[in-house]
Design a protein around this motif. Structure first.
Motif, PDB file in Angstrom:
ATOM      1  N   GLU A   1      87.002 -41.777  72.988  1.00 29.45           N
ATOM      2  CA  GLU A   1      88.055 -42.785  72.904  1.00 29.45           C
ATOM      3  C   GLU A   1      88.693 -43.026  74.264  1.00 29.45           C
ATOM      4  O   GLU A   1      88.713 -42.138  75.129  1.00 29.45           O
ATOM      5  CB  GLU A   1      89.179 -42.349  71.946  1.00 29.45           C
TER       6      GLU A   1
ATOM      7  N   CYS B   1      86.226 -47.122  71.606  1.00 32.59           N
ATOM      8  CA  CYS B   1      85.433 -45.945  71.254  1.00 32.59           C
ATOM      9  C   CYS B   1      83.988 -46.245  71.621  1.00 32.59           C
ATOM     10  O   CYS B   1      83.413 -47.228  71.133  1.00 32.59           O
ATOM     11  CB  CYS B   1      85.558 -45.635  69.772  1.00 32.59           C
TER      12      CYS B   1
ATOM     13  N   TRP C   1      88.716 -45.132  62.561  1.00 30.18           N
ATOM     14  CA  TRP C   1      89.849 -44.650  63.344  1.00 30.18           C
ATOM     15  C   TRP C   1      90.786 -43.901  62.404  1.00 30.18           C
ATOM     16  O   TRP C   1      91.127 -44.394  61.336  1.00 30.18           O
ATOM     17  CB  TRP C   1      90.588 -45.800  64.004  1.00 30.18           C
TER      18      TRP C   1
ATOM     19  N   TYR D   1      95.199 -40.900  68.300  1.00 27.07           N
ATOM     20  CA  TYR D   1      94.222 -41.709  67.570  1.00 27.07           C
ATOM     21  C   TYR D   1      92.823 -41.164  67.852  1.00 27.07           C
ATOM     22  O   TYR D   1      92.442 -40.964  69.007  1.00 27.07           O
ATOM     23  CB  TYR D   1      94.319 -43.171  67.982  1.00 27.07           C
TER      24      TYR D   1
ATOM     25  N   CYS E   1      88.590 -41.406  67.005  1.00 28.33           N
ATOM     26  CA  CYS E   1      87.439 -42.176  66.542  1.00 28.33           C
ATOM     27  C   CYS E   1      86.451 -41.207  65.897  1.00 28.33           C
ATOM     28  O   CYS E   1      86.200 -40.121  66.435  1.00 28.33           O
ATOM     29  CB  CYS E   1      86.783 -42.876  67.730  1.00 28.33           C
TER      30      CYS E   1
END
Length: 125
Positions: free
Chosen positions: A6, A22, A36, A94, A96
């Motif tokens: 990411e 990503c 995600w 966050y 991926c």
């Protein structure tokens, strides 16, 4: 095996936009479901959005529907998460995740095997 990576996180103000990227080594993203997820401090990891390998259908958590858009770029082997109208509640790491084995997308993060290292998003009010 597929290894997502990411990028694109940062610190923004409420109402701003960010685009997370990503990319992957190993399997091509066109052969994978790509999702995600995010994890806020002290909270469990939660589903945000996903794009299917079957027909490029997209799926969103209710909390981000209408604000976030997930898209797949097969030429560059990348998946993007465009995040608009960001809110302080969107602050999280966050992640991926990619899956090339299962027929359908699973919204439970426990069932995803291939993860990136995460990218931090901080939204201040």
């Amino acid at each position: 095996q597929v290894q997502p990576v990411e990028s694109g996180g940062g610190k923004v103000q409420a109402g701003d936009s960010l685009r997370l990227s990503c990319t992957a080594s190993g399997h091509r993203f066109r052969d994978c479901h790509v999702a995600w997820f995010r994890q806020a401090p002290g909270k469990e990891r939660e589903f945000v959005a996903a794009t299917s390998r079957n027909n490029d259908d997209t799926y969103y958590a209710d909390s981000v529907k209408g604000r976030f858009t997930v898209s797949k770029d097969t030429y560059n082997n990348a998946v993007y998460l465009q995040m608009n109208s960001l809110e302080p509640e969107d602050t999280a790491i966050y992640y991926c995740a990619a899956d090339y084995k299962n027929l359908y997308i699973d919204l439970d993060y426990h069932n995803w095997e291939n993860w990136g290292q995460g990218t931090q998003v901080v939204v201040s009010s």
